[in-house]
Scaffold this motif. Structure first.
Motif, short mmCIF file in Angstrom:
data_model
loop_
_atom_site.label_atom_id
_atom_site.label_comp_id
_atom_site.label_asym_id
_atom_site.label_seq_id
_atom_site.Cartn_x
_atom_site.Cartn_y
_atom_site.Cartn_z
N ASP A 245 -4.82 3.87 -1.12
CA ASP A 245 -3.68 3.53 -1.97
C ASP A 245 -3.93 2.25 -2.77
O ASP A 245 -3.71 2.21 -3.99
N ILE A 246 -4.38 1.19 -2.08
CA ILE A 246 -4.61 -0.07 -2.77
C ILE A 246 -5.73 0.07 -3.79
O ILE A 246 -5.64 -0.45 -4.91
N LYS A 249 -4.38 1.67 -6.93
CA LYS A 249 -3.55 0.76 -7.73
C LYS A 249 -4.41 -0.24 -8.51
O LYS A 249 -4.14 -0.52 -9.68
N ALA A 252 -6.16 1.60 -11.32
CA ALA A 252 -5.22 1.91 -12.40
C ALA A 252 -4.98 0.68 -13.27
O ALA A 252 -4.89 0.78 -14.50
N GLY A 253 -4.87 -0.48 -12.63
CA GLY A 253 -4.69 -1.71 -13.37
C GLY A 253 -5.87 -2.02 -14.28
O GLY A 253 -5.71 -2.46 -15.42
N VAL A 263 -3.55 -8.06 -12.12
CA VAL A 263 -3.57 -7.07 -11.03
C VAL A 263 -3.16 -7.72 -9.72
O VAL A 263 -2.38 -7.16 -8.95
N SER A 266 0.52 -8.15 -9.59
CA SER A 266 1.26 -6.91 -9.38
C SER A 266 1.45 -6.59 -7.90
O SER A 266 2.19 -5.65 -7.55
N PRO A 268 -0.45 -5.26 -5.23
CA PRO A 268 -0.68 -3.88 -4.77
C PRO A 268 -0.68 -3.73 -3.25
O PRO A 268 -0.58 -2.61 -2.76
#
Length: 301
Positions: A245-246, A249, A252-253, A263, A266, A268
């Motif tokens: 998951d991390i 993220k 994606a950033g 990032v 944000s 994550p």
């Protein structure tokens, strides 16, 4: 950064570790299954196979703790340590090698563990040269993919995983007891994972190592992390999901053109900060920063 440098010194360098005060450290033993135990002290968790064929330890923490480690082992089984298996090369897992090797134990590890321990290594993170391990502390039996020990009524399977925490990581599995030692490919609760990129580590390798471990340990099994309390297979599964998951993220950033600072801002890791200590060795921002730098280079290709 000073505290981080001190922790790195303890992780990598046995001479630096020797300067620390270990007089108050207690080695605690937790029995996990017939013939299997784990020892907690300072540094990486120590796995123990004991029984009629002699004692086998997985990792051996720091040199000053060897007498306490030996006493803890003898509280379970009076035989000497016959084999030492290193899960990777860092000093908080190999610091006792020289003493145990000098006393006659056979040290076993992946090829890259001996390669890294055999030479002086300059660490950019510490801005210093880490000295080679003396001959008595080097692995004398090495392998490329894995090896199996048929001892103490069990088959102890050692499996190499590529470029995870380092480039020399191994998982150690007691097939009958259904217990796996993940080394530092699995940090549980105490801190976010440390990915040693200078030693060939990678987030993708960490994710793959967790998946490999899940494929080895059966339901109901127990999992020894490199650091933290004994876990379950479900805990390892949750850890794998967290890493996936991390990573997604952060990636994606990067694809969105965000800077490292953006990032990190944000956050994550937010869904996991209550389950993983945020004041541990690797704090959330440090974990994300390391991952960002790695993925930024990969996604440019």
């Amino acid at each position: 950064m000073r505290r981080f440098a001190i922790l790195l010194a303890a992780t990598f360098a046995t001479p630096a570790a020797a300067q620390q005060d270990y007089s108050k450290v207690e080695i605690k033993v937790e029995r996990l299954a017939p013939g299997v135990a784990v020892l907690f002290g300072a540094g990486g968790n120590i796995g123990l196979s004991f029984g009629e064929d002699g004692n086998v330890i997985i990792d051996d923490q720091f040199a000053p703790l060897v007498p306490k480690i030996e006493a803890a082992v003898k509280s379970v089984d009076s035989d000497p340590v016959r084999f030492v298996i290193n899960t990777h090369w860092h000093g908080d897992h190999t610091g006792g090698n020289e003493a145990f090797g000098g006393a006659g134990a056979v040290i076993v590890a992946h090829d890259n563990v001996r390669r890294r321990m055999s030479v002086d290594t300059f660490s950019k993170q510490m801005d210093q040269t880490l000295k080679a391990t003396p001959k008595a502390g080097l692995p004398v039996v090495t392998f490329a993919q894995g090896v199996t020990f048929h001892l103490n009524g069990d088959d102890i399977q050692v499996t190499h995983v590529d470029n995870a925490h380092t480039d020399g990581d191994s998982l150690v599995y007691w097939s009958r007891a259904n217990v796996i030692h993940m080394g530092d490919t699995f940090f549980f609760k105490a801190t976010y994972p440390f990915i040693d990129r200078e030693s060939g580590g990678s987030i993708d390798g960490m994710i793959a190592a967790a998946k490999t471990g899940l494929g080895i340990v059966k339901p109901g099994g127990k999992v020894i992390p490199g650091h933290g309390p004994v876990a379950t297979r479900e805990d390892l599964q949750a850890y794998h999901a967290m890493l996936v998951d991390i990573r997604a993220k952060v990636a994606a950033g990067i694809r969105a053109g965000r800077t490292r600072a953006q990032v990190i801002a944000s956050n994550p890791t937010a869904p996991y900060d209550g389950k993983v200590a945020t004041d541990g060795f690797i704090k959330p921002d440090r974990f994300v920063e390391t991952m960002y730098d790695e993925l930024k280079a990969k996604l440019r290709r």
